[in-house]
Design a protein around this motif. Sequence first.
Motif, short mmCIF file in Angstrom:
data_model
loop_
_atom_site.label_atom_id
_atom_site.label_comp_id
_atom_site.label_asym_id
_atom_site.label_seq_id
_atom_site.Cartn_x
_atom_site.Cartn_y
_atom_site.Cartn_z
N UNK A 31 58.20 33.78 86.53
CA UNK A 31 57.31 32.74 87.05
C UNK A 31 56.02 32.70 86.25
N UNK A 32 55.46 31.51 86.13
CA UNK A 32 54.18 31.35 85.44
C UNK A 32 53.46 30.13 85.98
N UNK A 33 52.14 30.12 85.84
CA UNK A 33 51.30 29.05 86.37
C UNK A 33 50.37 28.53 85.29
N UNK A 34 50.07 27.24 85.34
CA UNK A 34 49.06 26.63 84.49
C UNK A 34 48.35 25.55 85.29
N UNK A 35 47.06 25.41 85.06
CA UNK A 35 46.30 24.36 85.73
C UNK A 35 45.43 24.89 86.84
N UNK A 36 44.71 23.96 87.48
CA UNK A 36 43.79 24.30 88.57
C UNK A 36 43.98 23.32 89.71
N UNK A 37 43.25 23.56 90.77
CA UNK A 37 43.26 22.66 91.93
C UNK A 37 42.05 21.73 91.92
N UNK A 38 41.41 21.61 90.77
CA UNK A 38 40.24 20.74 90.63
C UNK A 38 40.68 19.28 90.58
N UNK A 57 54.52 21.54 91.69
CA UNK A 57 53.33 20.91 91.14
C UNK A 57 52.43 20.42 92.27
N UNK A 58 51.16 20.81 92.20
CA UNK A 58 50.16 20.33 93.15
C UNK A 58 49.17 19.51 92.34
N UNK A 59 49.25 18.19 92.52
CA UNK A 59 48.50 17.25 91.70
C UNK A 59 47.26 16.75 92.41
N UNK A 60 46.18 16.66 91.66
CA UNK A 60 44.92 16.12 92.18
C UNK A 60 44.47 14.93 91.35
N UNK A 61 45.44 14.12 90.90
CA UNK A 61 45.11 12.91 90.15
C UNK A 61 45.09 13.09 88.65
N UNK A 62 45.91 13.99 88.13
CA UNK A 62 45.93 14.26 86.69
C UNK A 62 46.57 13.11 85.91
N UNK A 114 47.70 15.37 80.83
CA UNK A 114 47.36 16.63 81.48
C UNK A 114 48.61 17.24 82.11
N UNK A 115 49.43 16.41 82.74
CA UNK A 115 50.67 16.88 83.35
C UNK A 115 51.54 17.52 82.27
N UNK A 116 51.72 16.83 81.13
CA UNK A 116 52.52 17.37 80.02
C UNK A 116 51.97 18.71 79.54
N UNK A 117 50.67 18.77 79.35
CA UNK A 117 50.05 20.00 78.84
C UNK A 117 50.24 21.16 79.81
N UNK A 118 50.10 20.91 81.09
CA UNK A 118 50.24 21.98 82.09
C UNK A 118 51.69 22.45 82.18
N UNK A 119 52.65 21.52 82.14
CA UNK A 119 54.07 21.89 82.19
C UNK A 119 54.42 22.71 80.95
N UNK A 120 54.00 22.26 79.78
CA UNK A 120 54.29 23.00 78.54
C UNK A 120 53.69 24.40 78.59
N UNK A 121 52.44 24.51 79.00
CA UNK A 121 51.77 25.81 79.04
C UNK A 121 52.47 26.76 80.00
N UNK A 122 52.79 26.29 81.20
CA UNK A 122 53.49 27.13 82.17
C UNK A 122 54.86 27.55 81.63
N UNK A 123 55.56 26.63 80.97
CA UNK A 123 56.89 26.94 80.43
C UNK A 123 56.79 28.01 79.34
N UNK A 124 55.85 27.86 78.41
CA UNK A 124 55.71 28.85 77.35
C UNK A 124 55.32 30.22 77.91
N UNK A 130 43.21 17.27 87.88
CA UNK A 130 44.04 18.30 87.26
C UNK A 130 45.32 18.46 88.09
N UNK A 131 46.20 19.31 87.61
CA UNK A 131 47.45 19.61 88.31
C UNK A 131 47.75 21.09 88.11
N UNK A 132 48.17 21.76 89.18
CA UNK A 132 48.59 23.15 89.07
C UNK A 132 50.12 23.16 89.05
N UNK A 133 50.67 23.69 87.98
CA UNK A 133 52.12 23.71 87.79
C UNK A 133 52.60 25.15 87.79
N UNK A 134 53.58 25.43 88.65
CA UNK A 134 54.23 26.73 88.70
C UNK A 134 55.68 26.53 88.32
#
Length: 102
Positions: free
Chosen positions: A6-13, A64-69, A73-83, A16-20
Motif C-alpha cells: 500500500x502507498x499514499x500520495x496527496x493531501x486532504x487540502x 481516492x478522496x478528492x477535494x476538487x483536484x 493533479x489526479x494523474x500525478x497523485x495516482x502515478x506517485x502512489x503507484x511508484x 488536491x486529492x489523496x490517493x491510496x
Amino acid sequence: MKIKRSAVAGTMESSDIMVTVAPNNGGIQIELNSTVEKQFGQEIRNVIQDTLTRLGIDSVTVTAVDKGALDCVVRARVETAAYRACGSENYVDYDVWGGMMI
C-alpha cells in the motif's frame, strides 16, 4: 508494474486529492469520495483508470478522496502512489499531450 504494498500520495487540502493504492488479486477497483462527485465523478474515475492502464497496472484497489483536484493533479497523485507501491526508483514520464516519453 506490479503493486507490492500500500502507498499514499496527496493531501486532504482544497484542490488536491489523496490517493491510496493497495494490491488486490483481481482487476482495478476504484473507490471515490469527492466533493464534486455529481459533476465530475465519472471523469475522475476515467483519469484514474487511464493512468493505471498507461502504467501497466491491472490489479489494484484505489481509494481516492478528492477535494476538487484538476485532472493533472489526479494523474500525478495516482502515478506517485503507484511508484511508491511498486518500490520503483525509476519512472516513465508523460508529455503534456499524454504520450509516453522514454
